[in-house]
Scaffold this motif. Structure first.
Motif, PDB file in Angstrom:
ATOM      1  N   TYR A   1       0.842  -1.298  -0.177  1.00 31.36           N
ATOM      2  CA  TYR A   1       0.045   0.056   0.062  1.00 31.36           C
ATOM      3  C   TYR A   1       0.871   1.207   0.019  1.00 31.36           C
ATOM      4  CZ  TYR A   1      -3.250   3.427   1.662  1.00 31.36           C
ATOM      5  OH  TYR A   1      -4.328   4.648   1.751  1.00 31.36           O
ATOM      6  N   ARG A   2       1.862   1.177   0.724  1.00 31.82           N
ATOM      7  CA  ARG A   2       2.716   2.275   0.869  1.00 31.82           C
ATOM      8  C   ARG A   2       3.645   2.581  -0.287  1.00 31.82           C
ATOM      9  NH1 ARG A   2       4.541   0.912   7.057  1.00 31.82           N
ATOM     10  NH2 ARG A   2       2.694   1.932   7.966  1.00 31.82           N
ATOM     11  N   PHE A   3       4.240   1.613  -0.754  1.00 30.08           N
ATOM     12  CA  PHE A   3       5.261   1.619  -1.850  1.00 30.08           C
ATOM     13  C   PHE A   3       4.936   1.512  -3.271  1.00 30.08           C
ATOM     14  CE2 PHE A   3       7.507   1.225   2.253  1.00 30.08           C
ATOM     15  CZ  PHE A   3       8.384   2.265   2.180  1.00 30.08           C
ATOM     16  N   GLY A   4       3.693   0.525  -3.297  1.00 30.99           N
ATOM     17  CA  GLY A   4       3.363   0.267  -4.755  1.00 30.99           C
ATOM     18  C   GLY A   4       4.363  -0.556  -5.504  1.00 30.99           C
ATOM     19  N   ALA A   5       3.971  -1.047  -6.861  1.00 29.62           N
ATOM     20  CA  ALA A   5       4.909  -1.689  -7.853  1.00 29.62           C
ATOM     21  C   ALA A   5       5.764  -2.331  -7.175  1.00 29.62           C
ATOM     22  CB  ALA A   5       5.265  -0.488  -8.536  1.00 29.62           C
ATOM     23  N   LEU A   6       5.625  -3.024  -5.979  1.00 30.62           N
ATOM     24  CA  LEU A   6       6.647  -3.826  -5.206  1.00 30.62           C
ATOM     25  C   LEU A   6       7.401  -5.015  -5.984  1.00 30.62           C
ATOM     26  CD1 LEU A   6       7.584  -3.277  -2.172  1.00 30.62           C
ATOM     27  CD2 LEU A   6       6.041  -5.122  -1.589  1.00 30.62           C
ATOM     28  N   CYS A   7       6.578  -5.713  -6.736  1.00 28.65           N
ATOM     29  CA  CYS A   7       7.103  -6.970  -7.495  1.00 28.65           C
ATOM     30  C   CYS A   7       7.360  -6.677  -8.781  1.00 28.65           C
ATOM     31  CB  CYS A   7       6.095  -7.934  -6.917  1.00 28.65           C
ATOM     32  SG  CYS A   7       5.954  -8.348  -5.234  1.00 28.65           S
ATOM     33  N   SER A   8       6.716  -5.633  -9.449  1.00 29.29           N
ATOM     34  CA  SER A   8       7.161  -5.701 -10.743  1.00 29.29           C
ATOM     35  C   SER A   8       8.198  -4.807 -10.959  1.00 29.29           C
ATOM     36  CB  SER A   8       5.893  -4.443 -11.387  1.00 29.29           C
ATOM     37  OG  SER A   8       6.229  -3.222 -11.060  1.00 29.29           O
ATOM     38  N   ASN A   9       8.884  -4.884 -12.437  1.00 31.93           N
ATOM     39  CA  ASN A   9      10.393  -4.713 -12.587  1.00 31.93           C
ATOM     40  C   ASN A   9      10.456  -3.087 -12.439  1.00 31.93           C
ATOM     41  OD1 ASN A   9      11.034  -7.217 -13.217  1.00 31.93           O
ATOM     42  ND2 ASN A   9      10.619  -7.089 -15.458  1.00 31.93           N
ATOM     43  N   ALA A  10       9.394  -2.201 -12.545  1.00 29.19           N
ATOM     44  CA  ALA A  10       9.474  -0.936 -12.387  1.00 29.19           C
ATOM     45  C   ALA A  10       9.928  -0.748 -10.961  1.00 29.19           C
ATOM     46  CB  ALA A  10       8.155  -0.168 -12.586  1.00 29.19           C
ATOM     47  N   GLY A  11      10.486   0.607 -10.843  1.00 29.06           N
ATOM     48  CA  GLY A  11      11.283   0.813  -9.282  1.00 29.06           C
ATOM     49  C   GLY A  11       9.984   1.211  -8.516  1.00 29.06           C
ATOM     50  N   SER A  12      10.310   0.885  -7.333  1.00 32.37           N
ATOM     51  CA  SER A  12       9.167   1.490  -6.365  1.00 32.37           C
ATOM     52  C   SER A  12       9.232   2.912  -6.003  1.00 32.37           C
ATOM     53  CB  SER A  12       9.349   0.547  -4.867  1.00 32.37           C
ATOM     54  OG  SER A  12       8.782  -0.685  -5.057  1.00 32.37           O
ATOM     55  N   LEU A  13       8.310   3.728  -5.661  1.00 33.89           N
ATOM     56  CA  LEU A  13       8.288   4.970  -5.630  1.00 33.89           C
ATOM     57  C   LEU A  13       8.449   4.924  -3.779  1.00 33.89           C
ATOM     58  CD1 LEU A  13       5.029   6.028  -7.309  1.00 33.89           C
ATOM     59  CD2 LEU A  13       7.327   6.519  -8.038  1.00 33.89           C
ATOM     60  N   GLU A  14       9.230   6.228  -3.684  1.00 31.29           N
ATOM     61  CA  GLU A  14       9.376   6.621  -2.338  1.00 31.29           C
ATOM     62  C   GLU A  14       8.247   6.459  -1.353  1.00 31.29           C
ATOM     63  OE1 GLU A  14       9.526  10.616  -3.993  1.00 31.29           O
ATOM     64  OE2 GLU A  14       9.764   8.575  -4.732  1.00 31.29           O
ATOM     65  N   GLY A  15       8.413   6.135  -0.189  1.00 29.36           N
ATOM     66  CA  GLY A  15       7.277   6.022   0.819  1.00 29.36           C
ATOM     67  C   GLY A  15       6.349   6.987   0.932  1.00 29.36           C
ATOM     68  N   ASN A  16       4.941   6.754   0.940  1.00 28.18           N
ATOM     69  CA  ASN A  16       3.847   7.967   1.199  1.00 28.18           C
ATOM     70  C   ASN A  16       3.604   8.649  -0.285  1.00 28.18           C
ATOM     71  OD1 ASN A  16       3.497   7.199   3.732  1.00 28.18           O
ATOM     72  ND2 ASN A  16       5.233   8.364   4.517  1.00 28.18           N
ATOM     73  N   ARG A  17       4.595   8.303  -1.068  1.00 30.89           N
ATOM     74  CA  ARG A  17       3.897   9.414  -2.151  1.00 30.89           C
ATOM     75  C   ARG A  17       2.639   8.837  -3.114  1.00 30.89           C
ATOM     76  NH1 ARG A  17       7.107  10.596  -8.124  1.00 30.89           N
ATOM     77  NH2 ARG A  17       5.023  11.049  -8.917  1.00 30.89           N
ATOM     78  N   LEU A  18       2.355   7.515  -2.953  1.00 33.33           N
ATOM     79  CA  LEU A  18       1.539   7.116  -3.683  1.00 33.33           C
ATOM     80  C   LEU A  18       0.172   7.476  -2.962  1.00 33.33           C
ATOM     81  CD1 LEU A  18       2.455   3.469  -4.090  1.00 33.33           C
ATOM     82  CD2 LEU A  18       1.668   5.368  -5.873  1.00 33.33           C
ATOM     83  N   ALA A  19       0.266   7.786  -1.476  1.00 36.00           N
ATOM     84  CA  ALA A  19      -1.065   8.040  -0.859  1.00 36.00           C
ATOM     85  C   ALA A  19      -1.389   9.401  -1.298  1.00 36.00           C
ATOM     86  CB  ALA A  19      -0.656   8.118   0.502  1.00 36.00           C
ATOM     87  N   ARG A  20      -0.269  10.321  -1.512  1.00 32.03           N
ATOM     88  CA  ARG A  20      -0.734  11.499  -2.159  1.00 32.03           C
ATOM     89  C   ARG A  20      -1.135  11.602  -3.659  1.00 32.03           C
ATOM     90  NH1 ARG A  20       4.473  13.010  -0.165  1.00 32.03           N
ATOM     91  NH2 ARG A  20       5.072  13.383  -2.185  1.00 32.03           N
ATOM     92  N   SER A  21      -0.651  10.664  -4.528  1.00 36.46           N
ATOM     93  CA  SER A  21      -0.917  10.715  -5.720  1.00 36.46           C
ATOM     94  C   SER A  21      -2.191  10.380  -5.803  1.00 36.46           C
ATOM     95  CB  SER A  21       0.165  10.138  -6.681  1.00 36.46           C
ATOM     96  OG  SER A  21       0.063   8.882  -6.321  1.00 36.46           O
ATOM     97  N   GLY A  22      -2.519   9.357  -4.952  1.00 35.42           N
ATOM     98  CA  GLY A  22      -3.819   8.745  -5.213  1.00 35.42           C
ATOM     99  C   GLY A  22      -5.073   9.794  -4.706  1.00 35.42           C
TER     100      GLY A  22
END
Lengths: 262, 319
Positions: B284-305
């Motif tokens: 939830y916090r980092f997203g894209a965890l297992c895919s080949n794309a890099g993970s975003l830094e923490g909490n950024r997704l909550a904002r972009s969401g």
């Protein structure tokens, strides 16, 4: 008779390539020309592409860049996840946003998310990334044929055309449908050539489909000089002058990345 | 919704089966890393090696569903004696990514991988786990000698034209990422990898990692209230499933949790899943965890969401 259309995307403010395309495509027999979006980014003087598109009455699909700039969003929604990719995406977006006139922002905000055509009975769906998501990356080497068939079925299309990745490719699918990425006219295709690419789609009266990718020469030296005068990053200028991508590379799959030098 | 309702774990439907994982090595690994979230080791038989004949029907079913890409993990996929046949069959129908510790490669095996890569129109990605830029920083986590072995594997891969994605679990503070990457890239350049692709992962505080560092806090759960305005496409379970020798599970992180097994075939697994595990909060916090794309830094997704843009569109419902 055969219906022939030209399809291009990823203009990235390259008004010189756009002007060249608008002369080149009719010469090759394209009765109509369509643009799949991302008018801004990367290049200089973002306002210069709009008079060209309006004058030639080119139908335009909204890309993620157009959606962002048009709706005053904080970033380009390119879909990068790597910090270095996003660093350059930020430079590009801030410049483009600051230099786009309000009336052009409004015009981009109101662009459609897709255009549908019927060419000799063949259903053609024009989109930016994929029919289901404006900023979905569909790369040649990481998109299965089965998935493309599913998209054609879900979105009731015989041919889907997108752009977004900036690299042109075409797959004839086992079920008779087609997926085409028309490439980008804003920057070269990471192939060491300075030309840019667009697609010519021809469908004859028997509904037989022909796809050609057209290398488009334009005054890239002039574009590079305009970019320098605008203080755009030297990395962007190098791509225009050499044909190799220098930025926003981390998002590439291995095979696409390996074809380039950076 | 009442306050009690919004505290419930959210139910996430499978919107589109785009990605299929294969737990080809089960929980078996030649290493015994002390941060492994499913505690893989040479003796952990919770999940076993997948046989080709177990794998193939799932691959065929995946093609029917229009799966876009395939991932292979374990354990260590290259301890599976049929891994090459499995990858060859996959590359005939779609792209493949293998997560490996790169300690078992030989020139012969890499030549075989390069051959199947070149014969396919799809990408064959190798994702190599190395958790430090030196024996001193890596080996305490992955075991004695593993840094040298893995870097030798990377060297052979690069020499064969691969661009492996080096994956490291963040065992340092997030503000030290740049320093870590700088150090690691210098070491990779020394073995000929001059344009390295790197992916940093947050730690998953389950399995061995809960003992190495610490587990999740008492209140670290995803709740229904947290999903309001959140971009759920960042969660692997909205478009992915994982197949093991035991059946189909919701995701690679939870593959050894009994309640995360959804059935025997992909068809059984098309309903959604309630995000009841504490590890779900890391995705939830980092997203894209297992895919080949890099993970975003923490909490950024909550904002972009919360700024999620409906014009980007959504994925169509499966079926």
């Amino acid at each position: 008779m055969t219906e022939r259309v030209a399809i291009f995307g990823g203009v990235y403010s390259n008004h010189l390539a756009l002007a060249a395309l608008l002369e080149d495509a009719p010469r090759r027999g394209a009765a109509r020309i369509f643009c799949l979006g991302d008018l801004g980014a990367f290049g200089p003087h973002p306002d210069e592409v709009f008079p060209l598109l309006r004058e030639a009455q080119i139908p335009v699909v909204q890309g993620n860049y157009d959606n962002s700039v048009g709706n005053n969003l904080a970033d380009c929604q390119c879909g990068y996840t790597d910090a270095k990719d996003n660093y350059f995406a930020r430079l590009s977006y801030d410049y483009t946003f600051a230099n786009t006139a309000p009336e052009n922002k409004t015009w981009m905000r109101d662009l459609p998310g897709e255009i549908r055509l019927n060419l000799n009975g063949v259903r053609v769906l024009l989109c930016h990334g994929s029919p289901r998501r404006m900023n979905e990356f569909l790369w040649e080497t990481t998109t299965s044929l089965a998935f493309l068939e599913r998209l054609c079925q879900d979105f009731e299309a015989d041919i889907i055309v997108g752009t977004h990745t900036g690299l042109h490719w075409h797959r004839a699918l086992p079920n008779g449908k087609h997926f085409i990425n028309c490439g980008a006219i804003g920057r070269p295709a990471n192939d060491g050539r300075t030309c840019v690419w667009y697609a010519l789609l021809s469908i004859d009266e028997k509904a037989s489909v022909t796809v050609e990718f057209i290398p488009l020469e334009y005054d890239h030296a002039r574009l590079a000089s305009e970019m320098r005068a605008e203080n755009l990053p030297p990395e962007f200028v190098a791509t225009i002058e050499t044909g190799w991508w220098t930025t926003c590379l981390e998002v590439l799959p291995m095979k696409e990345r390996a074809r380039g030098v950076f | 919704m009442t306050a009690t309702d919004t505290d419930r774990p959210p139910f996430l439907p499978l919107t589109s089966l785009d990605t299929l994982w294969f737990q080809v090595a089960g929980t078996l690994c030649n290493l015994r890393c002390n941060h492994c979230f499913i505690s893989c080791s040479p003796q952990n038989h919770t999940l076993g090696l997948m046989k080709f004949e177990q794998f193939k029907p799932h691959l065929d079913e995946a093609v029917q569903y229009g799966v876009k890409e395939f991932y292979f993990t374990g354990g260590e996929p290259f301890i599976n004696p049929e891994i090459f046949e499995i990858l060859e069959a996959t590359l005939a129908v779609g792209p493949a990514t293998v997560l490996t510790n790169a300690t078992r490669f030989t020139e012969e095996k890499i030549a075989r991988l390069a051959g199947m890569r070149d014969a396919s129109e799809y990408s064959l990605e190798l994702r190599v786990s190395i958790d430090g830029f030196s024996p001193e920083t890596n080996d305490p986590i992955r075991g004695p000698g593993t840094f040298v072995q893995a870097m030798n594997g990377v060297r052979m891969l690069v020499a064969a034209g691969f661009l492996p994605i080096i994956t490291s679990m963040r065992s340092w503070e997030i503000h030290q990422d740049d320093e870590f990457l700088r150090e690691f890239k210098a070491r990779l350049a020394e073995i000929g990898y001059t344009r390295p692709r790197m992916k940093l992962l947050p730690s998953l505080k389950i399995g061995q990692e809960a003992k190495r560092d610490h587990g999740y806090g008492k209140y670290e759960f995803v709740t229904e209230a947290m999903m309001v305005g959140y971009d759920e496409t960042q969660l692997l379970c909205h478009n992915s499933r994982v197949v093991s020798d035991r059946g189909v599970h919701v995701c690679p992180i939870l593959v050894d949790k009994p309640d995360a097994k959804l059935g025997v075939t992909l068809r059984d697994s098309l309903n959604g899943y309630r995000l009841r595990h504490q590890a779900c909060i890391t995705c939830y916090r980092f997203g894209a965890l297992c895919s080949n794309a890099g993970s975003l830094e923490g909490n950024r997704l909550a904002r972009s969401g919360s700024e999620a843009n409906p014009a980007l569109g959504t994925t169509p419902t499966q079926n």
